[in-house]
Scaffold this active site. Structure first.
Site, short mmCIF file in Angstrom:
data_model
loop_
_atom_site.label_atom_id
_atom_site.label_comp_id
_atom_site.label_asym_id
_atom_site.label_seq_id
_atom_site.Cartn_x
_atom_site.Cartn_y
_atom_site.Cartn_z
N HIS A 354 28.93 47.87 8.97
CA HIS A 354 27.90 48.89 9.17
C HIS A 354 26.54 48.26 9.45
O HIS A 354 25.75 48.79 10.24
CB HIS A 354 27.82 49.80 7.93
CG HIS A 354 28.97 50.75 7.84
ND1 HIS A 354 29.30 51.41 6.68
CD2 HIS A 354 29.87 51.15 8.77
CE1 HIS A 354 30.35 52.19 6.90
NE2 HIS A 354 30.72 52.03 8.14
N ASN A 619 36.83 44.90 34.85
CA ASN A 619 37.20 43.94 33.80
C ASN A 619 38.71 43.80 33.68
O ASN A 619 39.28 42.69 33.75
CB ASN A 619 36.62 44.37 32.45
CG ASN A 619 35.11 44.45 32.45
OD1 ASN A 619 34.47 44.03 33.41
ND2 ASN A 619 34.55 45.01 31.41
N ARG A 630 41.14 37.55 28.91
CA ARG A 630 39.75 37.07 28.89
C ARG A 630 39.26 36.77 27.48
O ARG A 630 38.22 36.13 27.32
CB ARG A 630 38.83 38.10 29.56
CG ARG A 630 38.74 39.45 28.88
CD ARG A 630 37.81 40.37 29.67
NE ARG A 630 37.58 41.65 29.04
CZ ARG A 630 38.33 42.71 29.18
NH1 ARG A 630 39.40 42.64 29.95
NH2 ARG A 630 38.04 43.85 28.57
N CYS A 667 32.79 50.73 37.25
CA CYS A 667 32.16 50.85 35.92
C CYS A 667 32.37 49.61 35.06
O CYS A 667 32.04 49.63 33.87
CB CYS A 667 32.69 52.09 35.19
SG CYS A 667 34.44 52.03 34.80
#
Length: 744
Positions: A354, A619, A630, A667
């Site tokens: 967090h 990607n 990757r 994108c």
């Protein structure tokens, strides 16, 4: 020329230290230009110092020094432009340095080495014969200097660190990128979770003390939750809500009280309960549950502080600081005034903790897992945090501080320069309009990001809210999140991707254990196997979209036409159910697919008959075309989105989509990188989606290039044999148009 440039820059960048890199530079440059002497002078303070040479007396290295007002080398640095002389001895600024033994050289060519507007040094070649170096030689040396600027800057910083015996240097894992300079504020070592095990004879008094501390802690969490709720940081609000629930009687709070009623004092009770549950959670296999042990520790320490030394709870430093602590908790970070907290360093913690999530939401550089930093005695000492590289420097020398301050200032200046044009449309010099969209996942500051330069949201990752819950979010919870995203976009288009987990995006409460997750059960495959989850998400999206045509739905990891047909059927089912249930004219969103699986590159004609648009996920498409994971360090160097084969695939996809009248965007990370953008625009892509931090830079770039000029550049790139050659080619293009700084 291109191969020679590449060979020299790669050799310099790969050198182990600054001295070796400079010696390689001068010897290889001398050989490449077939001249008799090559030297490099580096700027140290206000003096240029001979730092390496192949042709002058080697004993002069480090001895020959001159100010910017001295000699021809000083003139090059002063003017920040090259000087090319047939006979240097005849120039009025010529100055002879006897220790260098350069009197035999007449021809002189020198170019400045500039990094982000600051002169780093001067590169010089000389020859005995009286002659003018030709334009090709001058262009070669200028291009080489531009390419080497960043490598030399980084090697100098590295050398400064290694040569400073008093400089402490720590490394860790980056949790939130950025660079900052400030003094250390060390917290967290004053109170240990392990407290003495003391009994009490006054249970009523201890229970009253404990309840007061719990209520005070709840009040703090409530005020912080309200603060971030007002700022629309909903993911952060959910963190504080979860912490508040842990303090309820049905959770840790009740366990604390039970321990007191068993005869333990309040401090011992909190300590015992916390340690017991932390041990249980840390033994769990699930990574998310392991990290929740940190929440138990955070709350335990907070309640203990309220019991032991409540006066220390206020965090209001006089000046900006870098917080150094064992394990930062979300409430501690949230309580800091934002202008006073410029960096975070912890010994423990995870990138999905967090505290890490909050650091990213606040835009504060953060490094986690820095071993031994608390025992180093660094409180109040000056620090440099370079979270981009996971580095912490303690008590840096003045030259190193100057280096980093210049780095921070130059970066800010460039960002301000780019931002000045962000409200102008992204349009090339010959009038080609390129639409720039935003990739988003967190709601934090989404409204301001959309308002500041984006044409809409090109990719909203719905899995992020799923990952921040401890269960699947309900339909109403999803509707609320999606409505906030659509409202933030102010009627501009929003593309929402359906749940895309698996691979590198695990869902803690729905674990997927596979030997090869990137080729496994992920994306649309999971959604179609769980229609009860898929239909809930589709219904939530449609309800959020309401009567507008703003919402588009995107399907991830599609590998065959049957998956598209099944998804369309579920979309129809969700739409018809809602159409019958609500008394208004809801709109069925447009449907698109992610082009990530290479097989669909050859089925775009059939895809076009089924969906309304395509979004190229560069990607994963690169990963699958090159058969490279990757995230695997053993093969990650083989992952190259500029591989000519990848570029040809992207060009083929754009041509086929145009041929079948199928709108297409990109994108992936490629769409936010200057080199990638230039090549994509040359291919004909006019819809690019990127992270918010790239918008201003890409807008600035596009307004300074001509679409018609890029065609020839693309054709040259497609004939090359490696991604590195492609990068060097486009870098030369940028340098020729004085756009090289945009690559840094």
């Amino acid at each position: 020329m291109l191969k020679t440039l590449r060979d020299i820059t790669q050799a310099v960048a790969a050198a182990q230290d600054l001295h070796s890199s400079l010696e390689l530079l001068v010897s290889q440059t001398k050989s490449a230009m077939a001249t008799q002497c090559c030297s490099i002078y580096l700027l140290e303070g206000q003096q240029l110092v001979l730092s390496a040479t192949d042709g002058l007396d080697p004993d002069a290295v480090g001895q020959v020094k001159m100010s910017l007002s001295e000699g021809l080398v000083g003139l090059v640095a002063e003017r920040e432009e090259p000087i090319n002389l047939a006979d240097a001895n005849q120039h009025p600024r010529f100055k002879k340095f006897a220790e260098a033994e350069e009197e035999s050289f007449r021809a002189f060519l020198a170019v400045p080495i500039i990094y982000q507007k600051n002169v780093v040094g001067v590169l010089v070649v000389q020859q005995a014969d009286t002659r003018q170096f030709d334009e090709g030689e001058e262009a070669f040396l200028m291009t080489l200097a531009a390419q080497l600027a960043m490598a030399i800057r980084h090697l100098r910083i590295k050398a400064e660190v290694e040569c400073s015996p008093d400089l402490l240097h720590f490394t860790g894992t980056s949790a939130a990128n950025g660079v900052a300079i400030a003094h250390a504020l060390v917290l967290g070592g004053q109170i240990a979770l392990e407290q003495p095990q003391n009994r009490t004879s006054d249970v009523s008094h201890e229970e009253s003390r404990l309840n007061s501390a719990i209520e005070a802690c709840k009040d703090t969490l409530t005020s912080l939750s309200q603060r971030f709720d007002q700022e629309q940081d909903n993911e952060v609000v959910s963190i504080f809500s979860a912490l508040q629930q842990l303090l309820d009687n049905a959770s840790l709070g009740g366990e604390y009280v039970k321990e007191v009623r068993d005869g333990w004092c309040a401090v011992s009770a909190v300590s015992r309960v916390s340690l017991r549950y932390i041990e249980q959670f840390t033994q769990m296999q699930d990574l998310y549950l392991k990290e929740r042990a940190g929440d138990i520790r955070d709350l335990g320490l907070r309640v203990l502080r309220l019991l032991i030394e409540p006066q220390r709870m206020e965090l209001e430093p006089d000046v900006p600081v870098i917080l150094v602590t064992k394990e930062a908790d979300a409430t501690m970070l949230a309580e800091f005034p934002r202008h006073k907290l410029v960096g975070i360093v912890t010994e423990l913690g995870g990138v999905n903790s967090h505290a890490a999530i909050l650091a990213r939401a606040l835009g504060v550089p953060a490094i986690i897992g820095v071993e031994g930093v608390l025992s180093a005695g660094i409180d109040n000492k000056l620090l440099i945090i370079n979270a981009n590289r996971g580095q912490l420097l303690v008590s840096p020398t003045p030259p190193l501080i100057a280096e980093y301050r210049n780095l921070i200032s130059a970066e800010k200046a460039l960002q301000n320069k780019y931002a000045q044009e962000l409200d102008l449309p992204a349009e090339t010099m010959d009038g080609k309009r390129i639409h720039l969209y935003l990739n988003a996942g967190l709601l934090s500051s989404l409204a301001s990001e959309i308002a500041n330069g984006a044409d809409g949201v090109g990719l909203y990752r719905t899995e992020i809210p799923f990952m921040l819950h401890q269960r699947f979010p309900s339909e109403s919870e999803q509707v609320k999140v999606y409505q906030q995203v659509l409202e933030a976009a102010s009627d501009r288009p929003v593309v929402m991707r359906t749940l895309d987990v698996g691979g590198d995006k695990p869902l803690s409460y729905f674990p997927i254990n596979e030997e090869n997750p990137f080729l496994g059960w992920r994306g649309i495959r999971l959604s179609l196997d769980h229609p009860e989850l898929f239909l809930v998400q589709l219904r939530a999206m449609i309800q959020a979209g309401d009567e507008k045509e703003q919402l588009h739905i995107l399907l991830p990891m599609v590998s065959n036409l049957e998956e598209i047909d099944q998804a369309i059927a579920y979309l129809e089912q969700a739409y018809n159910e809602l159409k019958n249930d609500v008394n208004k004219n809801i709109v069925k969103p447009k449907l698109g697919i992610m082009l990530e699986v290479p097989a669909l590159l050859y089925q775009l004609a059939e895809v076009a008959r089924r969906v309304d648009f395509v979004s190229v996920g560069s990607n994963d498409l690169t990963q699958y075309l090159l058969a490279v994971d990757r995230n695997n360090p053993r093969v990650s160097t083989l992952y190259d989105c500029y591989h000519p084969g990848i570029l040809r695939a992207l060009k083929r996809a754009r041509f086929d989509c145009w041929q079948y009248n199928l709108p297409v965007s990109v994108c992936g990370e490629l769409a936010g990188e200057p080199i990638g953008v230039i090549l994509l625009v040359a291919m004909g892509y006019d819809q690019l989606s990127m992270n918010q931090g790239s918008l201003a830079r890409i807008n600035y770039l596009l307004r300074r290039v001509s679409h018609s000029d890029l065609s020839e550049l693309l054709q040259m790139a497609l004939t090359l044999t490696s991604g590195q050659e492609v990068r060097e080619l486009v870098r030369e293009y940028f340098e020729s148009r004085e756009l090289g700084a945009i690559l840094n």
